[in-house]
Design a protein around this motif. Structure first.
Motif, short mmCIF file in Angstrom:
data_model
loop_
_atom_site.label_atom_id
_atom_site.label_comp_id
_atom_site.label_asym_id
_atom_site.label_seq_id
_atom_site.Cartn_x
_atom_site.Cartn_y
_atom_site.Cartn_z
N ALA A 194 33.87 55.70 34.60
CA ALA A 194 35.12 55.10 34.12
C ALA A 194 35.03 53.59 33.97
O ALA A 194 35.95 52.98 33.44
CB ALA A 194 36.26 55.47 35.06
N GLY A 195 33.95 52.97 34.45
CA GLY A 195 33.78 51.54 34.26
C GLY A 195 33.55 50.71 35.51
O GLY A 195 33.41 49.49 35.42
N ALA A 196 33.49 51.34 36.68
CA ALA A 196 33.21 50.61 37.92
C ALA A 196 31.71 50.39 38.04
O ALA A 196 30.91 51.00 37.33
CB ALA A 196 33.72 51.40 39.13
N ARG A 197 31.35 49.54 38.99
CA ARG A 197 29.93 49.40 39.32
C ARG A 197 29.78 49.44 40.84
O ARG A 197 30.68 49.00 41.58
CB ARG A 197 29.32 48.16 38.71
CG ARG A 197 29.87 46.86 39.15
CD ARG A 197 29.29 45.70 38.30
NE ARG A 197 29.60 44.41 38.86
CZ ARG A 197 30.75 43.78 38.74
NH1 ARG A 197 31.73 44.31 38.06
NH2 ARG A 197 30.94 42.60 39.31
N VAL A 198 28.67 49.97 41.29
CA VAL A 198 28.40 50.06 42.72
C VAL A 198 28.00 48.67 43.22
O VAL A 198 27.17 48.00 42.60
CB VAL A 198 27.28 51.08 43.00
CG1 VAL A 198 26.93 51.13 44.48
CG2 VAL A 198 27.69 52.47 42.50
N ALA A 199 28.61 48.24 44.31
CA ALA A 199 28.29 46.94 44.88
C ALA A 199 26.87 46.95 45.45
O ALA A 199 26.39 47.98 45.94
CB ALA A 199 29.29 46.59 45.99
N GLY A 200 26.23 45.81 45.39
CA GLY A 200 24.87 45.70 45.90
C GLY A 200 24.78 45.85 47.40
O GLY A 200 23.78 46.31 47.94
N PHE A 201 25.83 45.47 48.12
CA PHE A 201 25.85 45.56 49.58
C PHE A 201 26.70 46.75 49.99
O PHE A 201 27.87 46.86 49.60
CB PHE A 201 26.41 44.28 50.19
CG PHE A 201 26.55 44.34 51.69
CD1 PHE A 201 25.44 44.41 52.50
CD2 PHE A 201 27.80 44.32 52.27
CE1 PHE A 201 25.56 44.47 53.88
CE2 PHE A 201 27.95 44.37 53.65
CZ PHE A 201 26.82 44.45 54.45
N GLN A 202 26.12 47.65 50.76
CA GLN A 202 26.81 48.83 51.28
C GLN A 202 26.78 48.77 52.81
O GLN A 202 25.72 48.89 53.41
CB GLN A 202 26.14 50.11 50.78
CG GLN A 202 26.18 50.27 49.28
CD GLN A 202 27.60 50.44 48.75
OE1 GLN A 202 28.43 51.14 49.31
NE2 GLN A 202 27.87 49.77 47.63
N PRO A 203 27.94 48.57 53.47
CA PRO A 203 27.96 48.30 54.90
C PRO A 203 27.78 49.51 55.81
O PRO A 203 27.42 49.34 56.97
CB PRO A 203 29.33 47.67 55.12
CG PRO A 203 30.18 48.26 54.05
CD PRO A 203 29.26 48.44 52.86
#
Length: 125
Positions: A93-102
């Motif tokens: 839908a247009g999101a992107r996965v963040a580079g940092f995953q806590p």
């Protein structure tokens, strides 16, 4: 008193509302050039989107002197498969996965204008 909505600033409210409408399946309520609302069918608190012409996206995670997020949205899903399916749907839908995953049971994504949001589950082994 009751909470009726969380409001997100956006350079184009209709575009951002369209992303969350696709993600959540909630119908659009108000639809004006500077203000758009989404409300769940059960009448709970919804999301609203307001025009901010000088919008600056937050940085996740923020560093010194960078625009910090002021809030983020959390969406619970049921299980590992649902977590990965939600991520795939949001990316499509247009999101992107963040580079940092806590955390293992959380996926941080950035919506089309950079607001962080999370999918999480209690069921990650």
């Amino acid at each position: 008193m009751k909470l009726t909505s969380t409001v997100l600033d956006a350079p184009e409210p209709r575009v951002l509302a369209g992303f969350y409408r696709e993600l959540l399946g909630w119908p659009i309520g108000a639809d004006e050039p500077e203000w758009v609302t989404l409300r769940p069918a059960d009448g709970g608190a919804g999301l609203s989107f307001q025009l901010e012409p000088r919008y600056v996206p937050p940085v996740w995670p923020a560093g010194s002197g960078e625009q910090q997020m002021q809030l983020h949205l959390d969406f619970e899903v049921e299980g590992r498969a649902a977590l990965e399916a939600a991520v795939a749907k949001a990316v499509a839908a247009g999101a992107r996965v963040a580079g940092f995953q806590p955390q293992r049971d959380v996926r941080v994504l950035l919506d089309p204008v950079g607001h962080p949001f999370c999918f999480w589950t209690r069921d990650v082994p």
